[in-house]
Design a protein around this motif. Structure first.
Motif, mmCIF file in Angstrom:
data_model
loop_
_atom_site.group_PDB
_atom_site.id
_atom_site.type_symbol
_atom_site.label_atom_id
_atom_site.label_comp_id
_atom_site.label_asym_id
_atom_site.label_seq_id
_atom_site.Cartn_x
_atom_site.Cartn_y
_atom_site.Cartn_z
ATOM 1 N N GLU A 25 -5.052 37.415 75.616
ATOM 2 C CA GLU A 25 -5.062 38.846 75.384
ATOM 3 C C GLU A 25 -4.352 39.481 74.279
ATOM 4 O OE1 GLU A 25 -3.458 42.854 78.037
ATOM 5 O OE2 GLU A 25 -4.458 40.833 79.014
ATOM 6 N N GLU A 26 -5.027 40.288 73.678
ATOM 7 C CA GLU A 26 -4.423 41.238 72.460
ATOM 8 C C GLU A 26 -4.149 42.358 72.753
ATOM 9 O OE1 GLU A 26 -7.224 40.308 69.103
ATOM 10 O OE2 GLU A 26 -6.701 38.235 69.547
ATOM 11 N N ILE A 27 -2.870 42.774 72.360
ATOM 12 C CA ILE A 27 -2.498 44.173 72.482
ATOM 13 C C ILE A 27 -1.834 44.703 71.335
ATOM 14 C CG2 ILE A 27 -1.918 43.615 74.999
ATOM 15 C CD1 ILE A 27 1.107 43.309 74.240
ATOM 16 N N LEU A 30 4.071 48.901 69.804
ATOM 17 C CA LEU A 30 5.032 49.384 68.671
ATOM 18 C C LEU A 30 4.470 49.172 67.352
ATOM 19 C CD1 LEU A 30 8.241 48.666 70.527
ATOM 20 C CD2 LEU A 30 7.116 50.827 70.526
ATOM 21 N N GLY A 31 3.161 49.215 67.132
ATOM 22 C CA GLY A 31 2.524 48.895 65.934
ATOM 23 C C GLY A 31 2.622 47.359 65.527
ATOM 24 N N LEU A 32 2.995 46.652 66.303
ATOM 25 C CA LEU A 32 2.687 45.268 66.286
ATOM 26 C C LEU A 32 1.262 44.723 66.944
ATOM 27 C CD1 LEU A 32 6.041 43.580 67.118
ATOM 28 C CD2 LEU A 32 5.031 43.580 64.822
ATOM 29 N N ALA A 33 0.578 44.060 66.153
ATOM 30 C CA ALA A 33 -0.628 43.373 66.999
ATOM 31 C C ALA A 33 -0.383 42.203 67.366
ATOM 32 C CB ALA A 33 -1.978 43.429 65.736
ATOM 33 N N ILE A 34 -0.186 41.825 68.562
ATOM 34 C CA ILE A 34 0.000 40.788 69.365
ATOM 35 C C ILE A 34 -0.904 40.027 70.406
ATOM 36 C CG2 ILE A 34 1.923 40.178 71.158
ATOM 37 C CD1 ILE A 34 3.588 42.332 70.358
ATOM 38 N N ARG A 35 -0.656 38.824 70.166
ATOM 39 C CA ARG A 35 -1.807 38.026 70.963
ATOM 40 C C ARG A 35 -0.998 37.179 72.047
ATOM 41 N NH1 ARG A 35 -5.962 34.112 68.205
ATOM 42 N NH2 ARG A 35 -7.073 36.124 67.977
ATOM 43 N N VAL A 45 4.417 32.721 78.653
ATOM 44 C CA VAL A 45 3.589 33.346 77.892
ATOM 45 C C VAL A 45 3.791 33.301 76.524
ATOM 46 C CG1 VAL A 45 2.433 35.407 77.325
ATOM 47 C CG2 VAL A 45 2.703 34.954 79.761
ATOM 48 N N GLN A 46 3.236 32.744 75.598
ATOM 49 C CA GLN A 46 3.496 32.752 74.063
ATOM 50 C C GLN A 46 2.922 34.143 73.405
ATOM 51 O OE1 GLN A 46 1.974 29.291 72.460
ATOM 52 N NE2 GLN A 46 3.777 28.064 73.283
ATOM 53 N N LEU A 47 3.910 34.589 72.756
ATOM 54 C CA LEU A 47 3.340 35.818 72.029
ATOM 55 C C LEU A 47 3.263 35.694 70.419
ATOM 56 C CD1 LEU A 47 6.015 38.464 73.722
ATOM 57 C CD2 LEU A 47 3.787 37.861 74.246
ATOM 58 N N GLY A 52 -4.994 40.675 60.811
ATOM 59 C CA GLY A 52 -6.608 40.556 60.654
ATOM 60 C C GLY A 52 -7.316 39.646 61.637
ATOM 61 N N GLY A 53 -6.524 40.023 62.819
ATOM 62 C CA GLY A 53 -7.185 39.236 63.971
ATOM 63 C C GLY A 53 -6.814 37.756 64.208
ATOM 64 N N ARG A 54 -5.929 37.145 63.247
ATOM 65 C CA ARG A 54 -5.793 35.855 63.423
ATOM 66 C C ARG A 54 -3.995 35.615 63.600
ATOM 67 N NH1 ARG A 54 -7.963 31.504 62.034
ATOM 68 N NH2 ARG A 54 -6.416 30.192 61.172
ATOM 69 N N PRO A 55 -3.519 34.712 64.212
ATOM 70 C CA PRO A 55 -2.051 34.554 64.745
ATOM 71 C C PRO A 55 -1.445 34.160 63.272
ATOM 72 C CG PRO A 55 -3.280 32.855 65.764
ATOM 73 C CD PRO A 55 -4.317 33.780 65.321
ATOM 74 N N VAL A 56 -0.292 34.693 62.979
ATOM 75 C CA VAL A 56 0.479 34.400 61.874
ATOM 76 C C VAL A 56 1.703 33.877 62.021
ATOM 77 C CG1 VAL A 56 -1.158 35.666 60.119
ATOM 78 C CG2 VAL A 56 0.904 36.667 61.141
ATOM 79 N N GLU A 57 2.359 34.596 63.218
ATOM 80 C CA GLU A 57 3.680 33.888 63.286
ATOM 81 C C GLU A 57 4.051 34.168 64.853
ATOM 82 O OE1 GLU A 57 8.096 34.958 61.268
ATOM 83 O OE2 GLU A 57 6.431 36.368 61.136
ATOM 84 N N TRP A 58 4.901 33.099 65.332
ATOM 85 C CA TRP A 58 5.394 33.171 66.633
ATOM 86 C C TRP A 58 6.658 34.372 66.769
ATOM 87 C CZ3 TRP A 58 10.238 31.519 68.655
ATOM 88 C CH2 TRP A 58 10.526 31.564 69.871
ATOM 89 N N ILE A 59 6.095 35.259 68.258
ATOM 90 C CA ILE A 59 7.179 36.056 68.029
ATOM 91 C C ILE A 59 8.123 35.802 69.254
ATOM 92 C CG2 ILE A 59 7.474 38.638 69.339
ATOM 93 C CD1 ILE A 59 4.496 39.122 68.030
#
Length: 100
Positions: A25-27, A30-35, A45-47, A52-59
């Protein structure tokens, strides 16, 4: 496999070829695009931050899903960015996603 114009997935991102399926799920938080991702049989649950719709970094990870509030373990970068008051609602969103 990535093409010449694509960036590789970040280290630790779930490998669909190895696990078979992945709930996502994508949300915007606070201005962060998170999957948010959950792999089969996991209670975590991994965040992932998206660009640009691609995961770039583990939150971080949301765990202890049944606790109130759920626990959130953050990457050091996001630990500095998100205040405690901002972390708890994010952890609850992750727990709600896991339970749905």
């Amino acid at each position: 496999m990535t093409g010449p114009n694509e960036h590789p997935l970040p280290v630790g991102y779930p490998d669909l070829d190895a696990i078979g399926w992945l709930r996502v799920e994508e949300i915007d938080y606070l201005g962060l695009a998170i999957r948010m991702t959950v792999t089969p049989g996991e209670r975590t649950v991994q965040l992932w931050e998206l660009e640009g719709g691609r995961p770039v970094e583990w939150i971080g990870n949301v765990f202890r899903i049944d606790a109130e509030p759920p626990c959130l373990h953050l990457n050091y970068k996001y630990e500095r960015i998100l205040t405690r008051a901002q972390r708890e609602p994010l952890a609850r969103l992750g727990a709600k996603f896991w339970k749905s």
